[in-house]
Design a protein around this motif. Structure first.
Motif, short mmCIF file in Angstrom:
data_model
loop_
_atom_site.label_atom_id
_atom_site.label_comp_id
_atom_site.label_asym_id
_atom_site.label_seq_id
_atom_site.Cartn_x
_atom_site.Cartn_y
_atom_site.Cartn_z
N LEU A 1 0.82 -1.22 0.00
CA LEU A 1 0.00 0.00 0.00
C LEU A 1 0.85 1.27 0.00
O LEU A 1 0.37 2.35 0.33
CB LEU A 1 -0.91 0.01 1.23
N VAL B 1 -0.59 4.33 -1.57
CA VAL B 1 -1.88 4.80 -1.08
C VAL B 1 -1.67 5.93 -0.08
O VAL B 1 -0.85 5.81 0.84
CB VAL B 1 -2.66 3.64 -0.40
N LYS C 1 -3.09 2.38 7.19
CA LYS C 1 -3.65 2.25 5.85
C LYS C 1 -4.55 1.02 5.74
O LYS C 1 -5.46 0.98 4.90
CB LYS C 1 -2.53 2.17 4.81
N LEU D 1 -9.18 3.70 -4.26
CA LEU D 1 -8.31 4.35 -3.28
C LEU D 1 -7.41 5.40 -3.93
O LEU D 1 -6.47 5.87 -3.30
CB LEU D 1 -7.46 3.30 -2.56
N ILE E 1 -2.75 -0.64 -5.84
CA ILE E 1 -2.43 -1.58 -4.76
C ILE E 1 -1.71 -2.76 -5.40
O ILE E 1 -2.26 -3.46 -6.24
CB ILE E 1 -3.70 -2.06 -4.04
#
Length: 311
Positions: free
Chosen positions: A242, A245, A255, A301, A305
């Motif tokens: 992640l 993100v 996260k 998001l 990912i």
């Protein structure tokens, strides 16, 4: 060890990934997370009866438990509300079970929390045995931060106890932002053995809390920010990266809570497996090949990912 049943309401104005903390207790259910009911249960037998009663409301084959173990610097209320947020955002229909251990809830109490988490290993092992012996068809586990140390140790203890570990009841095991030394995790997994179903290790290379932990540990790499995805895959883990993100918290240490929002899509991707990617040139230590990289829709998001596993 104590047992309790708690009912938490989520406001209709809830934003995925967030906890709407009340500014004044007990809070306003229209805008805040609020505990509606809370009561101790009369020991483990009452806990199991309560759990089985909830499971009985689900059809056979769908009687699942979702177990959460919180991490470092997490007081009971935060662990409870964070789990409520994850359950709500992921639209989970499993029976939620929170295992909370005695964190002091202070940044400067890292050693205290480490010792407290270690003390909790036996109680988590006992809780896992209760869940395995319940009417649940499947136990899914999510551990965060230092909670991963407690979780992997408890699973290892069951494995080496001589009593059969009911692998048929173990569903998904997510190790998020894991505060475990890589050498320790390697040792744990060698003793535990390659899991029948891969553990999902959620990592983020910008996790500031794990950098703090690494500093205290003399610069030792932590599992949750480890870049060696090939080795993790060789140990039987699927890595969910992640790093790209954007986090809701300044330390980039939560996260995993945002991941709950895309849980249905993520579950579908993981169920299909990660297909071979011709662009991946990595090799595993045992001679296997590194699996492909999957990106979930960026509209979820707003960032890719990366999911990497061994083929």
């Amino acid at each position: 060890m104590d047992y309790a049943a708690v009912t938490v309401s989520i406001p209709q104005t809830h934003v995925a990934g967030e906890i709407e903390w009340p500014s004044n207790p007990p809070g306003n259910p229209r805008s805040d997370f609020v505990v509606h009911q809370a009561a101790y249960l009369e020991g483990e037998k009452e806990f199991v009866r309560t759990l089985n009663a909830q499971l009985a409301k689900r059809p056979r084959g769908s009687r699942k438990v979702f177990l959460f173990i919180h991490g470092f610097n997490t007081m009971f209320a935060e662990g409870l509300y964070r789990f409520a947020q994850v359950v709500h955002d992921s639209e989970s229909v499993a029976v939620p079970v929170l295992f909370t251990w005695a964190s002091r809830g202070k940044i400067g109490a890292y050693i205290y929390d480490t010792n407290s988490a270690t003390t909790a290993r036996d109680d988590l092992e006992h809780t896992l045995r209760l869940l395995f012996a319940s009417d649940a068809d499947q136990i899914n586990i999510l551990a965060h931060s230092m909670g991963n140390w407690v979780t992997v140790e408890a699973l290892r203890q069951i494995k080496i106890s001589g009593q059969r570990l009911p692998t048929d009841k173990i569903g998904s095991v997510f190790l998020a932002d894991a505060d475990i030394d890589m050498d320790v995790f390697r040792s744990q997994m060698h003793r535990f053995g390659r899991p029948k179903k891969p553990f999902y290790v959620v990592v983020s290379k910008d996790d500031q809390a794990l950098r703090f932990s690494s500093l205290i540990a003399g610069g030792r790499t932590r599992l949750g920010d480890d870049a060696n995805v090939e080795e993790l895959a060789a140990l039987g883990a699927t890595v969910i990266d992640l790093t790209d993100v954007k986090a809701n918290d300044p330390s980039n240490h939560s996260k995993f809570a945002q991941l709950a929002e895309v849980a249905p899509q993520l579950t579908a991707v993981l169920a299909k497996g990660v297909g071979a990617n011709p662009d991946s040139k990595g090799k595993l230590p045992q001679g296997g090949t590194l699996g492909g990289i999957v990106e979930l829709p960026t509209t979820l998001l707003n960032a890719p990912i990366r999911i990497i596993s061994a083929q």
